[in-house]
Design a protein around this motif. Sequence first.
Motif, mmCIF file in Angstrom:
data_model
loop_
_atom_site.group_PDB
_atom_site.id
_atom_site.type_symbol
_atom_site.label_atom_id
_atom_site.label_comp_id
_atom_site.label_asym_id
_atom_site.label_seq_id
_atom_site.Cartn_x
_atom_site.Cartn_y
_atom_site.Cartn_z
ATOM 1 N N TRP A 1 1.198 -14.087 0.007
ATOM 2 C CA TRP A 1 2.337 -13.973 0.900
ATOM 3 C C TRP A 1 3.411 -13.165 0.172
ATOM 4 O O TRP A 1 3.963 -13.646 -0.820
ATOM 5 C CB TRP A 1 2.911 -15.349 1.227
ATOM 6 C CG TRP A 1 2.007 -16.250 2.007
ATOM 7 C CD1 TRP A 1 2.104 -16.502 3.346
ATOM 8 C CD2 TRP A 1 0.910 -17.041 1.543
ATOM 9 N NE1 TRP A 1 1.132 -17.397 3.727
ATOM 10 C CE2 TRP A 1 0.376 -17.739 2.636
ATOM 11 C CE3 TRP A 1 0.304 -17.224 0.307
ATOM 12 C CZ2 TRP A 1 -0.701 -18.603 2.542
ATOM 13 C CZ3 TRP A 1 -0.778 -18.080 0.196
ATOM 14 C CH2 TRP A 1 -1.265 -18.762 1.312
ATOM 15 N N GLU B 1 -5.350 -3.368 -1.530
ATOM 16 C CA GLU B 1 -5.529 -3.938 -0.192
ATOM 17 C C GLU B 1 -6.238 -2.946 0.723
ATOM 18 O O GLU B 1 -7.116 -3.329 1.497
ATOM 19 C CB GLU B 1 -4.185 -4.368 0.391
ATOM 20 C CG GLU B 1 -3.622 -5.582 -0.319
ATOM 21 C CD GLU B 1 -2.303 -6.067 0.249
ATOM 22 O OE1 GLU B 1 -1.973 -5.738 1.411
ATOM 23 O OE2 GLU B 1 -1.597 -6.802 -0.472
ATOM 24 N N GLU C 1 -0.126 -17.991 8.253
ATOM 25 C CA GLU C 1 -1.213 -17.157 7.747
ATOM 26 C C GLU C 1 -0.739 -16.225 6.635
ATOM 27 O O GLU C 1 0.351 -15.674 6.717
ATOM 28 C CB GLU C 1 -1.807 -16.322 8.888
ATOM 29 C CG GLU C 1 -2.630 -17.132 9.861
ATOM 30 C CD GLU C 1 -3.822 -17.793 9.189
ATOM 31 O OE1 GLU C 1 -4.603 -17.104 8.514
ATOM 32 O OE2 GLU C 1 -3.952 -19.030 9.335
ATOM 33 N N PRO C 2 -1.568 -16.004 5.626
ATOM 34 C CA PRO C 2 -1.210 -15.051 4.576
ATOM 35 C C PRO C 2 -1.281 -13.620 5.119
ATOM 36 O O PRO C 2 -1.965 -13.347 6.101
ATOM 37 C CB PRO C 2 -2.286 -15.286 3.514
ATOM 38 C CG PRO C 2 -3.444 -15.845 4.253
ATOM 39 C CD PRO C 2 -2.870 -16.628 5.397
ATOM 40 N N SER C 3 -0.581 -12.735 4.450
ATOM 41 C CA SER C 3 -0.639 -11.334 4.852
ATOM 42 C C SER C 3 -1.883 -10.654 4.292
ATOM 43 O O SER C 3 -2.304 -9.623 4.787
ATOM 44 C CB SER C 3 0.611 -10.594 4.379
ATOM 45 O OG SER C 3 0.667 -10.599 2.969
ATOM 46 N N PHE C 4 -2.460 -11.236 3.241
ATOM 47 C CA PHE C 4 -3.684 -10.690 2.640
ATOM 48 C C PHE C 4 -4.567 -11.846 2.229
ATOM 49 O O PHE C 4 -4.098 -12.838 1.684
ATOM 50 C CB PHE C 4 -3.346 -9.836 1.410
ATOM 51 C CG PHE C 4 -4.569 -9.388 0.636
ATOM 52 C CD1 PHE C 4 -5.426 -8.433 1.155
ATOM 53 C CD2 PHE C 4 -4.868 -9.944 -0.587
ATOM 54 C CE1 PHE C 4 -6.557 -8.033 0.451
ATOM 55 C CE2 PHE C 4 -5.994 -9.545 -1.301
ATOM 56 C CZ PHE C 4 -6.834 -8.588 -0.766
ATOM 57 N N SER D 1 -5.315 -15.873 -1.501
ATOM 58 C CA SER D 1 -4.512 -15.479 -0.359
ATOM 59 C C SER D 1 -3.109 -15.215 -0.875
ATOM 60 O O SER D 1 -2.668 -15.844 -1.829
ATOM 61 C CB SER D 1 -4.469 -16.591 0.693
ATOM 62 O OG SER D 1 -5.758 -16.863 1.179
#
Length: 183
Positions: free
Chosen positions: A43, A153, A32-35, A41
Motif C-alpha cells: 500500500w 510492477e 485492497e492493496p495497490s500491488f 502486498s
Amino acid sequence: MDMIKETLLAVEPVSVTAFAPFGELLLRPEGEPSFRGIQASSWPTCFACVDGVQLMYVRFGWQEPLFTKFERHRGITQTFVALMPRRFVMVVAPPAAAGDWPDIDAVRAFLIPPGAAVIIGDGIWHALDRFLPEREALDCLMLTSAGVQAELEAQYQGGGEPRRTDVVDYAARGRQFRLDLPS
C-alpha cells in the motif's frame, strides 16, 4: 533567578483524523492493496521528496524458507522497517561485476531482531522476499525508488524488463537455497 514557565501538554489518543494536519498516521491498512505479488502486498503512502523516493507499506507473508532468485538494484538503496515487534531474515550477497551472478560462497542470511531496520546498499544482491521465523505476516515500511518500483510492477504485470534491476534465478543452474530458520 527567573521562574521557568511550564506548559503541560495532555497526551491524547492518536487517530488518522487527529494527525492529518501534521502528516499521515501509518496504521495497518484496510482495503485492497495497490500491488499484490506472490507473497507480498503493498500500500503506497503519501511520502514524497524531490528525488523520486517511494515509501511503501509492505506485508510479507510466511513462506517456506526456500528460494532460487536474487535481485539487485542500481543507483538506489532500499530500507525495510518492521512495524511489528518480530524478527525477519534478510538474505544478501556482495555486488558483482555487470553480467556476473552473486558468489554462492559469499551469500549471507541475517536474522534482523525486533525494533531494527535494514538498508540494502546500492548494487547489493538480495533474495526477493523477507523470510519470517514466525508464521504470521509481517508489516514493514519500505523506502525505495519510485522509478524502480514502477519498473518492477510493470514487469510483474507483463511489461518490459526493468532497466535498473537485475534478477538471476539459480533454478536455471539447478540450485536452490534453504534457510535454517531459528525457532
